[in-house]
Design a protein around this motif. Structure first.
Motif, PDB file in Angstrom:
ATOM      1  N   HIS A 233       0.839  -1.203   0.000  1.00 45.91           N
ATOM      2  CA  HIS A 233       0.000   0.000   0.000  1.00 45.91           C
ATOM      3  C   HIS A 233       0.876   1.256   0.000  1.00 45.91           C
ATOM      4  CE1 HIS A 233      -2.943  -2.879   1.996  1.00 45.91           C
ATOM      5  NE2 HIS A 233      -3.519  -2.546   0.858  1.00 45.91           N
ATOM      6  N   PHE A 234       1.897   1.258   0.839  1.00 49.62           N
ATOM      7  CA  PHE A 234       2.809   2.400   0.892  1.00 49.62           C
ATOM      8  C   PHE A 234       3.607   2.533  -0.402  1.00 49.62           C
ATOM      9  CE2 PHE A 234       1.868   1.511   5.308  1.00 49.62           C
ATOM     10  CZ  PHE A 234       1.618   2.784   5.809  1.00 49.62           C
ATOM     11  N   ASP A 235       4.006   1.391  -0.970  1.00 51.84           N
ATOM     12  CA  ASP A 235       4.734   1.418  -2.244  1.00 51.84           C
ATOM     13  C   ASP A 235       3.884   2.052  -3.339  1.00 51.84           C
ATOM     14  OD1 ASP A 235       6.848   0.115  -0.998  1.00 51.84           O
ATOM     15  OD2 ASP A 235       6.368  -1.852  -1.871  1.00 51.84           O
ATOM     16  N   ARG A 236       2.616   1.680  -3.392  1.00 52.84           N
ATOM     17  CA  ARG A 236       1.731   2.230  -4.427  1.00 52.84           C
ATOM     18  C   ARG A 236       1.514   3.726  -4.211  1.00 52.84           C
ATOM     19  NH1 ARG A 236       0.870   2.312  -9.480  1.00 52.84           N
ATOM     20  NH2 ARG A 236      -1.225   2.993 -10.013  1.00 52.84           N
TER      21      ARG A 236
ATOM     22  N   ARG B 254      11.200  13.778   0.748  1.00 49.81           N
ATOM     23  CA  ARG B 254      10.363  13.905   1.954  1.00 49.81           C
ATOM     24  C   ARG B 254       9.245  12.861   1.952  1.00 49.81           C
ATOM     25  NH1 ARG B 254      11.049  18.480   5.456  1.00 49.81           N
ATOM     26  NH2 ARG B 254      12.768  19.665   4.606  1.00 49.81           N
ATOM     27  N   ALA B 255       8.628  12.641   0.792  1.00 44.57           N
ATOM     28  CA  ALA B 255       7.560  11.639   0.689  1.00 44.57           C
ATOM     29  C   ALA B 255       8.091  10.243   0.992  1.00 44.57           C
ATOM     30  CB  ALA B 255       6.926  11.691  -0.696  1.00 44.57           C
ATOM     31  N   LEU B 256       9.279   9.928   0.489  1.00 43.15           N
ATOM     32  CA  LEU B 256       9.885   8.628   0.774  1.00 43.15           C
ATOM     33  C   LEU B 256      10.126   8.474   2.275  1.00 43.15           C
ATOM     34  CD1 LEU B 256      11.265   5.951   0.032  1.00 43.15           C
ATOM     35  CD2 LEU B 256      13.356   7.272  -0.391  1.00 43.15           C
TER      36      LEU B 256
ATOM     37  N   MET C 165       8.623   5.915   7.314  1.00 43.29           N
ATOM     38  CA  MET C 165       8.355   6.012   8.745  1.00 43.29           C
ATOM     39  C   MET C 165       6.952   5.511   9.068  1.00 43.29           C
ATOM     40  SD  MET C 165       6.638   8.032  11.219  1.00 43.29           S
ATOM     41  CE  MET C 165       6.231   9.437  10.226  1.00 43.29           C
ATOM     42  N   MET C 166       5.971   5.905   8.268  1.00 42.82           N
ATOM     43  CA  MET C 166       4.602   5.453   8.516  1.00 42.82           C
ATOM     44  C   MET C 166       4.487   3.943   8.338  1.00 42.82           C
ATOM     45  SD  MET C 166       1.930   8.176   7.050  1.00 42.82           S
ATOM     46  CE  MET C 166       1.574   9.641   7.973  1.00 42.82           C
ATOM     47  N   GLU C 167       5.101   3.434   7.284  1.00 40.84           N
ATOM     48  CA  GLU C 167       5.061   1.991   7.049  1.00 40.84           C
ATOM     49  C   GLU C 167       5.656   1.239   8.234  1.00 40.84           C
ATOM     50  OE1 GLU C 167       7.103  -1.297   4.118  1.00 40.84           O
ATOM     51  OE2 GLU C 167       6.826   0.730   3.340  1.00 40.84           O
ATOM     52  N   PHE C 168       6.792   1.695   8.737  1.00 41.33           N
ATOM     53  CA  PHE C 168       7.442   1.058   9.878  1.00 41.33           C
ATOM     54  C   PHE C 168       6.534   1.068  11.105  1.00 41.33           C
ATOM     55  CE2 PHE C 168      10.037   1.451  13.746  1.00 41.33           C
ATOM     56  CZ  PHE C 168      10.705   0.233  13.707  1.00 41.33           C
ATOM     57  N   ARG C 169       5.959   2.215  11.414  1.00 37.95           N
ATOM     58  CA  ARG C 169       5.131   2.331  12.623  1.00 37.95           C
ATOM     59  C   ARG C 169       3.830   1.545  12.498  1.00 37.95           C
ATOM     60  NH1 ARG C 169       4.809   7.906  15.116  1.00 37.95           N
ATOM     61  NH2 ARG C 169       3.918   6.658  16.781  1.00 37.95           N
TER      62      ARG C 169
END
Length: 132
Positions: free
Chosen positions: A82-85, A109-111, A116-120
């Protein structure tokens, strides 16, 4: 040659174009429309403020981006794809509209934000799965 991102109007164009793609996307579109049931009239101005603050340090964004993503993953677990897309669509939009220093910066910045969001979120998913 494409322009760089230099104004709030540029940020609004980026955000509007990007979320137009998100809404149409088969993978992540339903997360926004069906699961989160995003109110676009409220969400888009927040995103203008968020990205304007990220790029220009305006201080206009007053929010906490993680809690809504935590609530969303409680309803439908967000996964790396989802984050990759999200990131592919974001980069595609930036590259379609802009080039230059700020265009490059917003992609970095987006990466960082997506990573960070994906990790959390993945930590939360793992805790939820372990509790079951």
């Amino acid at each position: 040659m494409l322009p760089d991102i230099t104004t709030r109007a540029d940020v609004e164009l980026l955000v509007n174009t990007f979320y137009g793609k998100v809404r149409e996307d088969e993978l992540i579109g339903p997360l926004f429309s069906e699961v989160a049931q995003v109110n676009w009239d409220l969400h888009l101005p927040k995103m203008y403020d968020f990205w304007e603050n990220i790029l220009f340090g305006t201080g206009g964004y007053r929010g906490r981006p993680m809690p809504p993503h935590f609530r969303l993953t409680q309803q439908h677990p967000l996964r790396p794809h989802h984050f990759d897309r999200w990131l592919v669509l974001f980069y595609e939009t930036v590259d379609q509209l802009f080039e230059g220093e700020k265009a490059a910066e917003v992609k970095v910045r987006a990466l960082n934000i997506a990573s960070m969001m994906e990790f959390r979120v993945e930590q939360l998913n793992n805790m939820n799965e372990a509790a079951q």
